[in-house]
Design an enzyme around this catalytic site. Structure first.
Site, PDB file in Angstrom:
ATOM      1  N   SER A   1       0.828  -1.220   0.000  1.00  0.00           N
ATOM      2  CA  SER A   1       0.000   0.000   0.000  1.00  0.00           C
ATOM      3  C   SER A   1       0.860   1.268   0.000  1.00  0.00           C
ATOM      4  O   SER A   1       0.487   2.273  -0.599  1.00  0.00           O
ATOM      5  CB  SER A   1      -0.986  -0.001   1.171  1.00  0.00           C
ATOM      6  OG  SER A   1      -0.329   0.202   2.397  1.00  0.00           O
ATOM      7  N   ASN A   2       2.018   1.232   0.652  1.00  0.00           N
ATOM      8  CA  ASN A   2       2.924   2.392   0.587  1.00  0.00           C
ATOM      9  C   ASN A   2       3.492   2.562  -0.817  1.00  0.00           C
ATOM     10  O   ASN A   2       3.630   3.683  -1.307  1.00  0.00           O
ATOM     11  CB  ASN A   2       4.057   2.244   1.609  1.00  0.00           C
ATOM     12  CG  ASN A   2       3.637   2.723   2.978  1.00  0.00           C
ATOM     13  OD1 ASN A   2       3.492   3.929   3.197  1.00  0.00           O
ATOM     14  ND2 ASN A   2       3.408   1.796   3.883  1.00  0.00           N
TER      15      ASN A   2
ATOM     16  N   ARG B 262      21.579 -17.160   3.102  1.00  0.00           N
ATOM     17  CA  ARG B 262      21.624 -15.693   3.133  1.00  0.00           C
ATOM     18  C   ARG B 262      22.630 -15.136   2.115  1.00  0.00           C
ATOM     19  O   ARG B 262      22.362 -14.164   1.415  1.00  0.00           O
ATOM     20  CB  ARG B 262      21.977 -15.233   4.549  1.00  0.00           C
ATOM     21  CG  ARG B 262      21.886 -13.735   4.739  1.00  0.00           C
ATOM     22  CD  ARG B 262      21.817 -13.370   6.206  1.00  0.00           C
ATOM     23  NE  ARG B 262      21.898 -11.933   6.420  1.00  0.00           N
ATOM     24  CZ  ARG B 262      20.880 -11.095   6.232  1.00  0.00           C
ATOM     25  NH1 ARG B 262      19.716 -11.518   5.816  1.00  0.00           N
ATOM     26  NH2 ARG B 262      21.036  -9.804   6.465  1.00  0.00           N
TER      27      ARG B 262
ATOM     28  N   LEU C 235      18.645  -6.192   5.235  1.00  0.00           N
ATOM     29  CA  LEU C 235      19.583  -6.184   4.111  1.00  0.00           C
ATOM     30  C   LEU C 235      20.994  -6.442   4.631  1.00  0.00           C
ATOM     31  O   LEU C 235      21.392  -5.897   5.661  1.00  0.00           O
ATOM     32  CB  LEU C 235      19.526  -4.833   3.401  1.00  0.00           C
ATOM     33  CG  LEU C 235      18.262  -4.573   2.583  1.00  0.00           C
ATOM     34  CD1 LEU C 235      18.219  -3.121   2.128  1.00  0.00           C
ATOM     35  CD2 LEU C 235      18.160  -5.511   1.384  1.00  0.00           C
TER      36      LEU C 235
ATOM     37  N   ASN D  82      13.785   3.704   4.405  1.00  0.00           N
ATOM     38  CA  ASN D  82      12.756   2.797   4.927  1.00  0.00           C
ATOM     39  C   ASN D  82      11.688   3.580   5.680  1.00  0.00           C
ATOM     40  O   ASN D  82      11.962   4.653   6.225  1.00  0.00           O
ATOM     41  CB  ASN D  82      13.399   1.784   5.890  1.00  0.00           C
ATOM     42  CG  ASN D  82      12.409   0.760   6.402  1.00  0.00           C
ATOM     43  OD1 ASN D  82      11.573   0.242   5.648  1.00  0.00           O
ATOM     44  ND2 ASN D  82      12.464   0.469   7.684  1.00  0.00           N
TER      45      ASN D  82
ATOM     46  N   HIS E  30       9.006   3.095   8.894  1.00  0.00           N
ATOM     47  CA  HIS E  30       8.834   2.232  10.066  1.00  0.00           C
ATOM     48  C   HIS E  30       7.607   2.719  10.845  1.00  0.00           C
ATOM     49  O   HIS E  30       7.504   3.912  11.142  1.00  0.00           O
ATOM     50  CB  HIS E  30      10.094   2.327  10.932  1.00  0.00           C
ATOM     51  CG  HIS E  30      10.036   1.519  12.183  1.00  0.00           C
ATOM     52  ND1 HIS E  30      10.062   0.137  12.179  1.00  0.00           N
ATOM     53  CD2 HIS E  30       9.941   1.882  13.485  1.00  0.00           C
ATOM     54  CE1 HIS E  30       9.992  -0.305  13.425  1.00  0.00           C
ATOM     55  NE2 HIS E  30       9.909   0.734  14.234  1.00  0.00           N
TER      56      HIS E  30
ATOM     57  N   GLU F 130      23.323  -0.825   8.938  1.00  0.00           N
ATOM     58  CA  GLU F 130      23.400  -2.269   9.206  1.00  0.00           C
ATOM     59  C   GLU F 130      22.577  -2.719  10.404  1.00  0.00           C
ATOM     60  O   GLU F 130      22.343  -3.903  10.599  1.00  0.00           O
ATOM     61  CB  GLU F 130      24.868  -2.674   9.386  1.00  0.00           C
ATOM     62  CG  GLU F 130      25.606  -2.655   8.070  1.00  0.00           C
ATOM     63  CD  GLU F 130      27.018  -3.191   8.195  1.00  0.00           C
ATOM     64  OE1 GLU F 130      27.217  -4.198   8.884  1.00  0.00           O
ATOM     65  OE2 GLU F 130      27.911  -2.583   7.589  1.00  0.00           O
TER      66      GLU F 130
ATOM     67  N   ASP G   3      16.615  -0.845  12.206  1.00  0.00           N
ATOM     68  CA  ASP G   3      15.944   0.460  12.365  1.00  0.00           C
ATOM     69  C   ASP G   3      16.782   1.449  13.169  1.00  0.00           C
ATOM     70  O   ASP G   3      16.275   2.164  14.037  1.00  0.00           O
ATOM     71  CB  ASP G   3      14.559   0.263  13.013  1.00  0.00           C
ATOM     72  CG  ASP G   3      13.667  -0.634  12.172  1.00  0.00           C
ATOM     73  OD1 ASP G   3      13.740  -0.544  10.933  1.00  0.00           O
ATOM     74  OD2 ASP G   3      12.923  -1.443  12.751  1.00  0.00           O
TER      75      ASP G   3
ATOM     76  N   LYS H  90      -2.754   5.594   6.924  1.00  0.00           N
ATOM     77  CA  LYS H  90      -3.203   6.820   6.239  1.00  0.00           C
ATOM     78  C   LYS H  90      -2.097   7.894   6.327  1.00  0.00           C
ATOM     79  O   LYS H  90      -1.795   8.564   5.345  1.00  0.00           O
ATOM     80  CB  LYS H  90      -4.497   7.320   6.902  1.00  0.00           C
ATOM     81  CG  LYS H  90      -5.274   8.213   6.018  1.00  0.00           C
ATOM     82  CD  LYS H  90      -6.646   8.485   6.561  1.00  0.00           C
ATOM     83  CE  LYS H  90      -7.232   9.613   5.713  1.00  0.00           C
ATOM     84  NZ  LYS H  90      -8.106  10.463   6.438  1.00  0.00           N
TER      85      LYS H  90
HETATM   86  C1  GAR Z   1       3.794  -0.649   6.817  1.00  0.00           C
HETATM   87  O1  GAR Z   1       3.046  -0.356   7.963  1.00  0.00           O
HETATM   88  C2  GAR Z   1       5.265  -0.345   7.056  1.00  0.00           C
HETATM   89  O2  GAR Z   1       5.490   0.796   7.843  1.00  0.00           O
HETATM   90  C3  GAR Z   1       5.693  -1.589   7.788  1.00  0.00           C
HETATM   91  O3  GAR Z   1       5.032  -2.634   7.111  1.00  0.00           O
HETATM   92  C4  GAR Z   1       3.820  -2.147   6.544  1.00  0.00           C
HETATM   93  C5  GAR Z   1       3.820  -2.460   5.069  1.00  0.00           C
HETATM   94  O4  GAR Z   1       2.561  -2.189   4.506  1.00  0.00           O
HETATM   95  N1  GAR Z   1       7.105  -1.757   7.776  1.00  0.00           N
HETATM   96  C6  GAR Z   1       7.771  -2.310   8.781  1.00  0.00           C
HETATM   97  O5  GAR Z   1       7.230  -2.750   9.781  1.00  0.00           O
HETATM   98  C7  GAR Z   1       9.272  -2.379   8.610  1.00  0.00           C
HETATM   99  N2  GAR Z   1       9.899  -2.695   9.843  1.00  0.00           N
HETATM  100  P1  GAR Z   1       2.378  -2.036   2.943  1.00  0.00           P
HETATM  101  O6  GAR Z   1       2.989  -3.294   2.314  1.00  0.00           O
HETATM  102  O7  GAR Z   1       0.916  -1.974   2.732  1.00  0.00           O
HETATM  103  O8  GAR Z   1       3.094  -0.788   2.497  1.00  0.00           O
END
Ligand code: GAR
Length: 194
Positions: free
Chosen positions: A13-14, A66, A94, A108, A110, A143, A146, A173
């Site tokens: 969705s992002n 890996r 990564l 990224n 978070h 590395e 978060d 949202k």
């Molecule tokens: C989102 O909430 C993003 O912030 C989170 O996963 C979801 C992905 O949703 N990411 C993490 O937790 C990374 N540590 P999406 O696939 O619908 O964008």
């Protein structure tokens, strides 16, 4: 115009919000997407990307050592040669080889304040800790888990949320708007690799 790769593992969705902002929003004329990558072949976001006409690429991480996975991903990323790599729900750490190849060029999002909660389940954590306000963090990837330099943080008022689902809905949202704002900031300001 900067050319970028988006990496996902699931719903996307992002990713979709970024694509829509490129089409007719705040990323128009500043950002283009070379391809959408997933480490999971069944990621729903891959279909969405394809519907937008964006090339997709999959390297299945499951079942690979890996090192093998990292080598394959690194080789592909070098071929793509993106200006930036935008992680959008890419749920795998990564390896240092990839981070070193693209220093301060991997971003990224978070779903929590990275100084308070790292790793998975950011919305569950906020709900379980009965937070009235949580945060979304956009950061460069290093590395650690978060731990990279913060690009921006945004508050999410969750004081009226009664379930984890409501927290996630409200958070997403905000993510969908805020991630594009941060991507725009990074793509349009002079960017120095530290
Ligand atoms: C989102 O909430 C993003 O912030 C989170 O996963 C979801 C992905 O949703 N990411 C993490 O937790 C990374 N540590 P999406 O696939 O619908 O964008």
């Amino acid at each position: 115009m900067k050319k970028n790769v988006i990496m996902i593992s699931g719903r996307g969705s992002n990713m979709e919000a970024i694509i829509r902002n490129i089409q007719s929003g705040i990323l128009k004329d500043v950002c283009s997407i070379l391809s959408v990558y997933s480490n999971k072949p069944d990621a729903v976001g891959l279909q969405i990307a394809a519907e937008f006409g964006i090339p997709t690429h999959v390297i299945t991480s499951k079942g690979k050592k890996r090192k093998t996975y990292t080598n394959m991903l690194l080789e592909w990323l070098k071929q793509e040669n993106p200006d930036f790599i935008i992680l959008a729900g890419y749920m795998k750490m990564l390896s240092s080889e990839i981070i070193n190849e693209f220093p301060q060029r991997i971003i990224n999002i978070h779903p929590a304040d990275t100084s308070l909660h790292q790793g998975l389940h950011g919305y569950d954590w906020a709900f379980e800790h009965k937070l009235k306000t949580t945060k979304i963090t956009v950061h460069f990837v290093d590395e650690g888990l978060d731990t990279g330099e913060v690009i921006g943080k945004k508050d999410v008022d969750i004081s009226d949320c009664r379930t984890i689902e409501e927290v996630e809905q409200k958070g997403l949202k905000v993510e969908h708007q805020f991630y594009s704002e941060c991507v725009r900031k990074i793509l349009t300001t002079e960017h120095t690799v530290k």
